[in-house]
Design an enzyme around this catalytic site. Structure first.
Site, short mmCIF file in Angstrom:
data_model
loop_
_atom_site.label_atom_id
_atom_site.label_comp_id
_atom_site.label_asym_id
_atom_site.label_seq_id
_atom_site.Cartn_x
_atom_site.Cartn_y
_atom_site.Cartn_z
N ALA A 45 28.24 39.39 44.80
CA ALA A 45 28.58 38.92 43.46
C ALA A 45 29.32 40.03 42.73
O ALA A 45 28.87 41.19 42.72
CB ALA A 45 27.33 38.52 42.69
N GLU A 46 30.44 39.67 42.13
CA GLU A 46 31.33 40.64 41.49
C GLU A 46 30.63 41.53 40.46
O GLU A 46 31.00 42.69 40.28
CB GLU A 46 32.47 39.87 40.83
#
Length: 219
Positions: A45-46
Site C-alpha cells: 500500500a502506497e
C-alpha cells in the site's frame, strides 16, 4: 456480473505466485479479493505498508491501519510499516513486480491519465504516488470502464488529459475487453462475456488488432 467485479476478477489473474504487488485506489484494491487458488503474493500500500492482508470485519477495523484509499486492512505476519517517504522510495526503486492503476484514459501508446479532470478552471484532485509507480514498476496494468457515462471511448488513440505515465502501460483491462500494448497499436486478447468483437470495435477509439488467440475472459 457487476462490471467492476468483472474487472477486479480479471485483474487478479495477472498476478503470479511470489510477486510484490501494488494496488491503486478504487477497483484495483478489489482485485485482492479474487486471487486465483494457490497464488500467493505480497501486497503493498502506497501509504507505507508491505504485507497488506484481507479487509477486516467492521468490528475489528482500525482507523490507524488502512491502505492508501483509507480503506481498513489487516496486516499479515511479517508485514512492515514505514513512513511515506520510504514507501515512495521503494516504489521508485524497481522492487515492485506489478502495479494496478485505475485510469480516466489510456491510449494505444501505453500512456495513462488517471489523476486529474478540469473543474472550475483547475485540474483536480492531484497526482499522488501514481507517477512514481509508473516510473518504478516494470509491469503496469490499467483498469477502467471502457466508456464514459456518455458512451465515449476511454481507450484512445492519444490521451487528452494530463498524463500520469508515458509509454508505461503493458495491459489494459476494461469491462468489455483485455488489450496488450504493442508497437503503437493495441492487441485485443479477450472479450468480456456477452460482448462481441463488433461492439468492441464500435466503442474503442484506439487502433487495435485482434490476437490469433482472441477468446472470452475466464471470470
Amino acid at each position: 456480473m457487476d462490471p467492476r467485479v468483472l474487472i477486479a476478477k480479471r485483474v487478479a489473474q495477472e498476478f503470479k505466485d511470489g510477486q510484490l504487488v501494488n494496488l491503486g485506489f478504487g477497483m484495483p484494491t478489489q482485485a485482492s479479493n479474487y486471487l486465483p487458488q494457490g497464488v500467493k503474493v505480497m501486497f503493498h500500500a502506497e501509504n507505507g505498508v508491505f504485507g497488506v492482508g484481507p479487509r477486516p470485519a467492521a468490528s475489528a477495523a482500525s482507523a490507524d491501519v488502512t491502505n492508501a484509499g483509507s480503506e481498513p486492512v489487516t496486516l499479515l505476519p511479517g508485514a512492515a510499516i514505514m513512513d511515506l517517504a520510504t514507501s515512495l522510495g521503494a516504489m521508485r526503486s524497481g522492487i515492485l513486480d506489478i502495479t494496478v492503476l485505475g485510469a480516466l484514459e489510456v491510449d494505444q501508446l501505453g500512456n495513462i491519465a488517471n489523476w486529474a479532470v478540469r473543474r472550475h478552471g483547475k485540474w483536480w484532485p492531484g497526482i499522488g504516488g501514481a507517477m512514481d509507480l509508473c516510473y518504478g514498476t516494470e509491469q503496469v496494468v490499467a483498469c477502467l470502464m471502457h466508456t464514459d457515462k456518455d458512451g465515449a471511448s476511454k481507450v484512445l488513440k492519444k490521451c487528452t488529459l494530463p498524463l500520469t505515465g508515458k509509454s508505461c502501460v503493458k495491459t489494459i483491462i476494461t469491462d468489455k475487453a483485455v488489450f496488450k500494448v504493442g508497437e503503437n497499436v493495441l492487441i485485443l486478447k479477450e472479450h468480456a462475456p456477452g460482448v462481441t468483437l463488433e461492439e468492441i470495435k464500435t466503442c474503442t477509439e484506439a487502433d487495435f488488432i485482434v490476437a490469433d488467440t482472441f477468446c472470452e475472459m475466464n471470470v
